[in-house]
Design a protein around this motif. Structure first.
Motif, short mmCIF file in Angstrom:
data_model
loop_
_atom_site.label_atom_id
_atom_site.label_comp_id
_atom_site.label_asym_id
_atom_site.label_seq_id
_atom_site.Cartn_x
_atom_site.Cartn_y
_atom_site.Cartn_z
N LEU A 120 1.86 42.37 64.09
CA LEU A 120 1.68 43.26 65.25
C LEU A 120 0.91 44.52 64.86
O LEU A 120 -0.04 44.91 65.55
CB LEU A 120 3.07 43.61 65.83
N THR A 121 1.27 45.12 63.77
CA THR A 121 0.59 46.36 63.36
C THR A 121 -0.89 46.12 63.15
O THR A 121 -1.72 46.93 63.57
CB THR A 121 1.20 46.89 62.04
N TRP A 122 -1.25 45.01 62.53
CA TRP A 122 -2.65 44.79 62.16
C TRP A 122 -3.35 43.81 63.08
O TRP A 122 -4.46 43.36 62.78
CB TRP A 122 -2.74 44.36 60.69
N SER A 123 -2.72 43.48 64.21
CA SER A 123 -3.37 42.58 65.15
C SER A 123 -4.70 43.17 65.60
O SER A 123 -4.84 44.37 65.78
CB SER A 123 -2.47 42.38 66.38
N ARG A 124 -5.66 42.28 65.81
CA ARG A 124 -6.96 42.75 66.34
C ARG A 124 -6.86 43.01 67.84
O ARG A 124 -7.72 43.65 68.42
CB ARG A 124 -8.04 41.71 66.03
N TYR A 131 -14.27 54.84 53.42
CA TYR A 131 -13.78 53.67 54.16
C TYR A 131 -14.42 53.62 55.55
O TYR A 131 -14.90 52.57 56.00
CB TYR A 131 -12.25 53.74 54.29
N LEU A 132 -14.45 54.77 56.25
CA LEU A 132 -14.98 54.78 57.61
C LEU A 132 -16.48 54.49 57.64
O LEU A 132 -16.98 53.85 58.58
CB LEU A 132 -14.65 56.11 58.31
N GLY A 133 -17.18 54.95 56.61
CA GLY A 133 -18.61 54.64 56.51
C GLY A 133 -18.82 53.14 56.41
O GLY A 133 -19.64 52.55 57.12
N ALA A 134 -18.06 52.52 55.53
CA ALA A 134 -18.21 51.08 55.33
C ALA A 134 -17.75 50.30 56.57
O ALA A 134 -18.37 49.33 56.98
CB ALA A 134 -17.39 50.64 54.11
N LYS A 135 -16.67 50.78 57.17
CA LYS A 135 -16.13 50.10 58.36
C LYS A 135 -17.13 50.19 59.52
O LYS A 135 -17.27 49.23 60.29
CB LYS A 135 -14.81 50.78 58.73
N SER A 136 -17.80 51.33 59.65
CA SER A 136 -18.80 51.49 60.72
C SER A 136 -19.92 50.49 60.56
O SER A 136 -20.37 49.85 61.53
CB SER A 136 -19.40 52.90 60.70
N MET A 137 -20.40 50.34 59.33
CA MET A 137 -21.48 49.39 59.09
C MET A 137 -21.01 47.96 59.33
O MET A 137 -21.74 47.13 59.87
CB MET A 137 -22.02 49.53 57.66
N ALA A 138 -19.76 47.70 58.94
CA ALA A 138 -19.22 46.34 59.14
C ALA A 138 -19.16 46.02 60.63
O ALA A 138 -19.47 44.90 61.05
CB ALA A 138 -17.83 46.25 58.52
N LEU A 139 -18.79 47.00 61.44
CA LEU A 139 -18.71 46.76 62.89
C LEU A 139 -20.08 46.46 63.47
O LEU A 139 -20.24 45.56 64.31
CB LEU A 139 -18.08 47.98 63.60
N LYS A 172 -8.88 50.46 66.19
CA LYS A 172 -7.45 50.59 65.88
C LYS A 172 -7.19 50.39 64.40
O LYS A 172 -6.36 51.09 63.81
CB LYS A 172 -6.57 49.69 66.76
N GLN A 173 -7.94 49.49 63.78
CA GLN A 173 -7.77 49.30 62.33
C GLN A 173 -8.14 50.57 61.58
O GLN A 173 -7.47 50.97 60.62
CB GLN A 173 -8.64 48.14 61.84
N ALA A 174 -9.21 51.22 62.02
CA ALA A 174 -9.66 52.44 61.34
C ALA A 174 -8.62 53.55 61.46
O ALA A 174 -8.26 54.20 60.47
CB ALA A 174 -11.00 52.89 61.92
N ILE A 175 -8.12 53.75 62.67
CA ILE A 175 -7.13 54.82 62.87
C ILE A 175 -5.89 54.56 62.01
O ILE A 175 -5.35 55.47 61.37
CB ILE A 175 -6.72 54.91 64.36
N ARG A 176 -5.45 53.32 61.97
CA ARG A 176 -4.26 53.01 61.18
C ARG A 176 -4.53 53.13 59.68
O ARG A 176 -3.73 53.70 58.94
CB ARG A 176 -3.76 51.60 61.49
N ALA A 177 -5.66 52.60 59.25
CA ALA A 177 -5.92 52.54 57.81
C ALA A 177 -6.06 53.92 57.18
O ALA A 177 -5.58 54.14 56.07
CB ALA A 177 -7.18 51.71 57.55
N SER A 202 -15.24 46.55 74.64
CA SER A 202 -15.57 45.47 73.71
C SER A 202 -14.36 45.16 72.81
O SER A 202 -13.86 46.06 72.13
CB SER A 202 -16.75 45.89 72.83
N PRO A 203 -13.89 43.91 72.78
CA PRO A 203 -12.73 43.57 71.94
C PRO A 203 -12.98 43.87 70.46
O PRO A 203 -12.09 44.33 69.76
CB PRO A 203 -12.56 42.07 72.17
N MET A 204 -14.19 43.63 70.00
CA MET A 204 -14.47 43.86 68.58
C MET A 204 -14.44 45.36 68.26
O MET A 204 -13.90 45.78 67.23
CB MET A 204 -15.85 43.27 68.23
N VAL A 205 -15.00 46.17 69.14
CA VAL A 205 -15.00 47.62 68.92
C VAL A 205 -13.55 48.14 68.93
O VAL A 205 -13.17 48.96 68.09
CB VAL A 205 -15.86 48.35 69.97
N LEU A 206 -12.76 47.63 69.85
CA LEU A 206 -11.36 48.05 69.91
C LEU A 206 -10.62 47.67 68.64
O LEU A 206 -9.84 48.45 68.10
CB LEU A 206 -10.66 47.38 71.09
#
Ligand code: ACO
Length: 280
Positions: free
Chosen positions: A101-105, A236-244, A219-224, A211-215
């Motif tokens: 639940l915590t890490w659900s997409r 982390y956020l730099g890498a996560k932004s590029m991954a998105l 949420k993963q970014a805020i939690r992580a 967008s489901p992917m953006v959401l």
């Protein structure tokens, strides 16, 4: 309802819009969480993660309770001499609440319709948004049972409220209503009981318009980043932004900029992005 499945302790219904309602379904026991409920929840959330019909998950309770916490009889007393049973139940709980639940997409909403005690705080904290009825009742009652708020309750409660309030409510076991829960940071918002479902559906629809992917990445970014220091979070956020940008099948970023900068038809500061149904 488009899909409905009834388990022993949980009811799962997916409507035609994309909302999956998970209802703790032991109203006669105020939805106390038994070992069976934990095993069922693990299976349910595992399945929903890849269920294309589920866009938003809502957790609620049958009757006048969200969940009265761990089942004192079935989870505690009956497994005191059954280490295998206790391990199975505790692990299932940890998996469904803390991992799945915590890490659900998928975005998750706790629609708190009544009592929420003790062990129920772990799943409450795992939800992204908590909408409470004003007359809901929250409490850490562990102190009354001669136990500490274990199973990560102390951790998630302490992360939601201030240090002072964590100590106060854990040590006194005092109850908290829906409005106070918002003030303390336990709930996102509270509404009169008769508006609870309507407000939950409205927020679920707001989420489904994005967008489901953006959401999922948001949420993963805020939690992580909660457990990171500034430098780690920045990297982390730099890498996560590029991954998105690479992962988003809808290329929401490029579309948003085009619609704002070139086509002049999108002003998210005035109105949240509403995607035409055909693009979902
Ligand atoms: N574990 C096991 N059974 C429970 C629990 C629970 N956590 N909560 C309620 N029940 C059962 C009761 O034993 C009762 O069963 P019975 O009909 O077989 O006697 C039934 O649910 C209804 O409970 P009542 O107390 O009669 O219902 P009422 O509406 O008057 O009160 C309330 C509800 C306030 C939730 C009360 O039951 C209560 O205080 N429960 C304990 C809540 C609690 O302390 N939870 C934390 C447990 S510790 C932990 O989670 C780590």
């Amino acid at each position: 309802m488009a899909k409905k499945k009834e388990y022993t302790c949980v009811l799962v219904e997916t409507d035609g819009e994309g909302i999956t309602w998970i209802t703790f379904n032991r109203p006669e026991k105020r939805n106390a969480m038994s070992p069976t409920l934990h095993v069922e929840m693990e299976e349910i959330l595992f399945g929903l993660e890849t269920d294309e019909d589920t866009k938003v998950i809502v957790l609620t309770g049958a009757g006048n309770s969200w969940s009265a916490g761990m089942d004192l009889k079935q989870y505690f007393r009956e497994t005191d001499k059954d280490p295998v049973g206790r391990f199975r139940a505790a692990t299932a709980h940890r998996r469904w609440a803390t991992e799945l639940l915590t890490w659900s997409r998928k975005p998750s909403i706790a629609m708190v319709n009544g009592y929420c005690y003790g062990g129920a705080f772990v799943s409450l904290a795992a939800c992204d948004i908590v909408i409470a009825a004003e007359n809901a009742t929250f409490g850490l009652s562990e102190v009354n049972w001669g136990i500490i708020p274990g199973g990560n309750v102390s951790k998630v409660f302490g992360d939601m409220v201030s240090y002072r309030n964590a100590l106060f409510y854990a040590m006194t076991g005092r109850t908290i209503d829906g409005r106070k829960a918002v003030e303390l940071g336990i709930a996102t918002l509270s509404v009169p009981a008769e508006k609870l479902r309507e407000e939950t559906v409205a927020i679920a629809r707001e989420l489904m318009a994005k967008s489901p992917m953006v959401l999922a990445y948001t949420k993963q970014a805020i939690r992580a980043v909660r457990g990171m220091d500034m430098d780690q979070a920045y990297e982390y956020l730099g890498a996560k932004s590029m991954a998105l940008r690479a992962a988003d099948p809808e290329q929401t970023r490029a579309r948003g900029m085009r619609e704002f900068l070139d086509e002049k038809k999108f002003r998210p500061g005035l109105e949240p992005l509403k995607r035409p149904v055909s693009e979902k």
